[in-house]
Enzyme design. Structure first.
Site, mmCIF file in Angstrom:
data_model
loop_
_atom_site.group_PDB
_atom_site.id
_atom_site.type_symbol
_atom_site.label_atom_id
_atom_site.label_comp_id
_atom_site.label_asym_id
_atom_site.label_seq_id
_atom_site.Cartn_x
_atom_site.Cartn_y
_atom_site.Cartn_z
ATOM 1 N N GLU A 45 0.817 -1.062 -0.083
ATOM 2 C CA GLU A 45 -0.078 -0.131 0.045
ATOM 3 C C GLU A 45 0.785 1.269 0.048
ATOM 4 O O GLU A 45 2.064 1.398 0.387
ATOM 5 C CB GLU A 45 -0.932 0.019 1.511
ATOM 6 N N LYS A 111 -9.696 1.189 -1.299
ATOM 7 C CA LYS A 111 -9.753 0.810 0.206
ATOM 8 C C LYS A 111 -11.143 1.085 0.832
ATOM 9 O O LYS A 111 -11.499 2.278 0.737
ATOM 10 C CB LYS A 111 -8.600 1.492 0.872
ATOM 11 N N CYS A 147 -4.506 -3.167 4.304
ATOM 12 C CA CYS A 147 -4.242 -2.689 5.437
ATOM 13 C C CYS A 147 -5.281 -2.868 6.644
ATOM 14 O O CYS A 147 -5.666 -3.954 7.135
ATOM 15 C CB CYS A 147 -3.755 -1.475 5.180
#
Length: 277
Positions: A45, A111, A147
């Site tokens: 990321e 995300k 994440c």
């Protein structure tokens, strides 16, 4: 009977504040992984620019020059690349996007769960996505997560319901007491929840590379890892820049789903129904 396998490379790099330098590092990693037989190359990321740097001046669409250079390398080398970038949002913020490119794919996962935790506010700069993402390669369905997503098992269950046998997690994990243990635990838990291969790539610890850390919270702890569908860590890197190439045996997911059929045993809707009483 033909064994179904998928060879994935983890490129655990640390990126800085300059997209051009970061691109050079990404391209070197892709070439190295392809030379070692990888079918998929997974990078962290925020590879465009690291957290702690305002992403807005650097955000570009997936047809921009940064993404195009990666797409061209993927096409030339016959691999699929996943790498973290930032794309323009539609409300003045950016989107934290994982570019997925190669073998006829050129798309992105935005995300969903933003890191508003531990005193950090990702949502101040980033607009959340709202669509879980899967893609197919060689007859295998692969899910994507980023994440903080790894703390939300319902997303991983949704990816599995869409057919995923592998979930690739790309991260720039926050440093701090207990955070490496949490990273390891959460990736193992999502494998156990879903009887699915988890391949997780974090940024290396920038302090091991000579990159000056930005002020504020530190990000990047390394410890990228491969977790089996039974939750067993197969390989784990340390906190330095490194590369790991691992071949996933899809029959392991099939066996796990026979031994511990948590997906088949679910009683969907019961918990939600109980909560309304």
């Amino acid at each position: 009977m033909t064994t179904r396998t998928l060879t994935v490379a983890i490129a655990q790099i640390a990126t800085g504040a300059e997209p051009d330098k970061n691109l050079d590092k990404v391209l070197r990693s892709i070439r190295s992984a392809a030379a070692r037989g990888a079918r998929i190359v997974l990078l962290p990321e925020a590879s465009l620019v690291r957290f702690g740097v305002d992403p807005a001046p650097f955000a570009e669409a997936l047809d921009g020059p940064w993404a195009k250079a990666i797409s061209e390398a993927a096409r030339e080398l016959g691999v699929i690349v996943l790498v973290g970038t930032f794309t323009p949002g539609d409300d003045g913020r950016v989107r934290n996007t994982i570019l997925v490119t190669g073998e006829g794919i050129h798309d992105g996962y935005d995300k969903i769960h933003l890191y508003d935790a531990y005193g950090f506010s990702e949502s101040a700069d980033v607009q959340p996505g709202d669509t879980p993402f899967v893609f197919d390669v060689d007859g295998i369905t692969v899910g994507v997560a980023t994440c903080y997503d790894v703390r939300f098992p319902e997303l991983f269950r949704d990816l599995v319901d869409k057919g995923a046998e592998v979930v690739l997690v790309t991260a720039h994990w926050g440093a701090g007491a207990g955070k490496v243990d949490a990273w390891r635990l959460l990736n193992r838990a999502r494998a156990v929840d879903t009887t699915t291969w988890i391949v997780a790539c974090d940024q290396a610890d920038a302090s091991t590379t000579g990159i000056i850390e930005p002020s504020g919270p530190r990000f990047g702890v390394g410890h990228s890892l491969v977790v089996s569908p039974m939750g067993e860590v197969q390989h784990e890197l340390d906190d330095h820049e490194d590369e790991l190439v691992y071949t996933l045996d899809m029959s392991a997911a099939e066996r796990a789903r026979t031994v511990i059929p948590v997906l088949a045993n679910r009683r969907l809707g019961i918990a939600a129904h109980q909560g309304t009483r």
